[in-house]
Write a protein that holds these residues in place. Structure first.
Motif, PDB file in Angstrom:
ATOM      1  N   PHE A   8       0.830  -1.200   0.000  1.00  0.00           N
ATOM      2  CA  PHE A   8       0.000   0.000   0.000  1.00  0.00           C
ATOM      3  C   PHE A   8       0.866   1.252   0.000  1.00  0.00           C
ATOM      4  O   PHE A   8       1.837   1.356   0.762  1.00  0.00           O
ATOM      5  CB  PHE A   8      -0.917   0.016   1.224  1.00  0.00           C
ATOM      6  CG  PHE A   8      -1.829  -1.180   1.295  1.00  0.00           C
ATOM      7  CD1 PHE A   8      -2.889  -1.309   0.425  1.00  0.00           C
ATOM      8  CD2 PHE A   8      -1.612  -2.180   2.226  1.00  0.00           C
ATOM      9  CE1 PHE A   8      -3.729  -2.412   0.481  1.00  0.00           C
ATOM     10  CE2 PHE A   8      -2.436  -3.278   2.293  1.00  0.00           C
ATOM     11  CZ  PHE A   8      -3.508  -3.397   1.413  1.00  0.00           C
ATOM     12  N   LYS A  29       0.385   5.425   0.346  1.00  0.00           N
ATOM     13  CA  LYS A  29      -0.587   6.441   0.747  1.00  0.00           C
ATOM     14  C   LYS A  29      -0.101   7.815   0.338  1.00  0.00           C
ATOM     15  O   LYS A  29       1.081   8.124   0.441  1.00  0.00           O
ATOM     16  CB  LYS A  29      -0.791   6.395   2.266  1.00  0.00           C
ATOM     17  CG  LYS A  29      -1.320   5.079   2.783  1.00  0.00           C
ATOM     18  CD  LYS A  29      -1.465   5.097   4.295  1.00  0.00           C
ATOM     19  CE  LYS A  29      -1.944   3.748   4.808  1.00  0.00           C
ATOM     20  NZ  LYS A  29      -2.063   3.716   6.284  1.00  0.00           N
ATOM     21  N   THR A  63      -5.382   5.855  -0.968  1.00  0.00           N
ATOM     22  CA  THR A  63      -4.436   4.760  -0.755  1.00  0.00           C
ATOM     23  C   THR A  63      -4.502   3.809  -1.940  1.00  0.00           C
ATOM     24  O   THR A  63      -5.585   3.396  -2.352  1.00  0.00           O
ATOM     25  CB  THR A  63      -4.765   3.999   0.535  1.00  0.00           C
ATOM     26  OG1 THR A  63      -4.719   4.906   1.641  1.00  0.00           O
ATOM     27  CG2 THR A  63      -3.777   2.867   0.776  1.00  0.00           C
TER      28      THR A  63
END
Length: 512
Positions: free
Chosen positions: A412, A414, A419
């Motif tokens: 992930f 961000k 995200t």
């Protein structure tokens, strides 16, 4: 007849002489003798008057009313009426918790109104019949006591990884100890996968299965963070209990301790990140066990702690001319610095996914080899790290590998707005992973063995921040892999594990 009378008079006279020679007893001695004749139970609150306490032990005619199907000791031990944690009894007929057993207590009232007579003190593990108020001594109740507080001997613990014996629950369900589902209260699957994975780290599991290992740990006055250790130990013993009444466990008390000691950072009503929970949980366990910076100060560090060397150098701003950059590079601020850093897990960076679709208008799912990701830690590959005003180049060199190596595959990214998840598939072997390939020759000589086997693999499915988590674990006794997602437990082929979007992996060092 005269001889019998003479003998009686003689014994009576001797008793009077002995009584006269005995020293007079003080008030404290009399009180102590009375308490020995009629002991007061320390956990009783409110206390029961002596005239109401019955000391006779006898078999109970109501044992056939016990319903083991409804007994569930996974939830918080508090009275269902007063919500008090003091002196709580479980009704073995309906499974509810009530306080006290004297007159006018909630357990007493429940026994009279509902005709439920058999109760278990959740603290002392003693059985009572109410409202008659006598203790029940019967070996047929030992299975209930064992479910509430499972205990393991050293021999049982040592044989766990060699046994594939199935156990039978009350409803007839067959299960493997250690391979049982965890209840998802609302959105705590991110905690469940971490707890399941850690339960298959052998030294950590063995340590927490014996309560005596950590019962003597002393914490400062007023500090109750040790509750986290106790709850984790209780959960480990329930997960590996071979005589459970049901084929699943609820981590309710464990999660309540997590919410309390993380100051509500981790909730079981909101989805969270397993990596953040893993990092916090291992450090919280280490500190609660009086761990220090020493490598052998706690079972957490003995299992997971490794060491690396980080080389850092500052990069001059891009907009400067070459002459200015050369001048800056001669300054001490821009020289390479070396720091030694311990680690509990390694963060692996995935290559960015492709931006374009293939000729069939479908997204290309890229693949990458695990050894490619591990090149980050060979001490030669540099990676750029940006802050809001400065840029750095860093190199990472592994100096010491731990017995259990945790890999975090960073999926992930961000930013300010959203995200994004990287769907890249990581190709990895389940067995015989040689981490010695990323070590320098000098460091590799210091390791007797660098071969690792996978024991747990955590997977994320779905959209970022909204998806679900599942875990694959290896049951060493049977040699089989199992997939667990909350209460759902199924066996899985090892070849299928490598096709998943792996997120966190735990590898075990081979000792032979």
């Amino acid at each position: 007849m005269a001889n019998k009378t003479l003998t009686a008079d003689f014994l009576k006279g001797m008793a009077i002489k002995i009584a006269k020679k005995r020293k007079p007893r003080t008030q404290e001695e009399l009180k102590r003798e009375l308490e020995e004749l009629d002991p007061i139970e320390e956990d009783e609150e409110p206390p029961i008057p002596k005239r109401e306490r019955v000391r006779t032990y006898r078999l109970c005619p109501y044992l056939d009313t016990i319903n083991r199907q409804v007994l569930d000791f996974d939830f918080e031990k508090l009275c269902s009426v007063s919500l008090s944690r003091i002196n709580v009894y479980a009704c073995l007929v309906c499974g509810k918790y009530f306080q006290g057993r004297g007159n006018n207590t909630h357990a007493y009232t429940h026994s009279v109104s509902e005709s439920h007579h058999v109760f278990l003190n959740l603290h002392t593990l003693r059985f009572y019949c109410l409202p008659d108020n006598y203790e029940i001594i019967d070996s047929s109740l030992d299975d209930i006591k064992y479910v509430l507080n499972p205990t393991f001997t050293s021999e049982q613990i040592q044989s766990m990884d060699c046994s594939d014996k199935l156990s039978r629950a009350i409803d007839g369900t067959m299960y493997l100890p250690g391979i049982v589902g965890l209840n998802n209260i609302k959105a705590n699957d991110y905690c469940n996968v971490i707890l399941q994975a850690l339960s298959h780290v052998t030294p950590l599991r063995n340590y927490f299965l014996r309560e005596i290992n950590y019962a003597r740990v002393k914490r400062p006055p007023g500090d109750s963070s040790f509750l986290l250790v106790q709850r984790f130990g209780e959960l480990m013993r329930k997960l590996w209990n071979p005589r459970n009444f049901k084929a699943h466990v609820s981590p309710h008390e464990m999660l309540q301790a997590v919410v309390l000691w993380s100051r509500k950072k981790f909730q079981f009503t909101e989805q969270g990140d397993p990596v953040e929970f893993l990092s916090w949980f291992l450090n919280a366990l280490h500190l609660a066990l009086n761990g220090s910076k020493k490598a052998d100060s706690s079972i957490v560090y003995r299992s997971f702690l490794g060491h690396m060397r980080i080389y850092t150098r500052k990069i001059p701003p891009i907009e400067l001319e070459d002459r200015q950059k050369e001048a800056l590079l001669l300054m001490a601020e821009y020289q390479e610095t070396v720091t030694d850093s311990p680690f509990l897990y390694l963060t692996c960076d995935l290559p960015p996914p492709p931006l374009f679709k293939d000729e069939f208008r479908e997204n290309i799912i890229p693949q990458v080899n695990l050894y490619t990701l591990l090149q980050k830690f060979n001490g030669q590959s540099e990676k750029e790290y940006k802050t809001y005003k400065e840029n750095f180049m860093k190199r990472f060199e592994i100096m010491q590998l731990p017995p259990y190596l945790i890999l975090y595959i960073k999926r992930f990214t961000k930013n300010t707005f959203f995200t994004e998840k990287n769907p890249t598939i990581v190709n990895f072997p389940v067995k015989n992973v040689d981490f010695g390939d990323i070590l320098t020759p000098v460091v590799k000589e210091q390791h007797a063995n660098t071969m690792y086997d996978l024991v747990a693999n955590i997977v994320h499915d779905g959209e970022p921040m909204k998806g679900t988590y599942r875990v694959h674990v290896l049951h060493k006794g049977s040699g089989k892999w199992y997939e667990m997602q909350d209460l759902h437990v199924t066996d899985i082929l090892p070849q299928m594990i490598t096709l998943t979007e792996a997120y966190i992996q735990i590898y075990e060092l081979r000792t032979s």
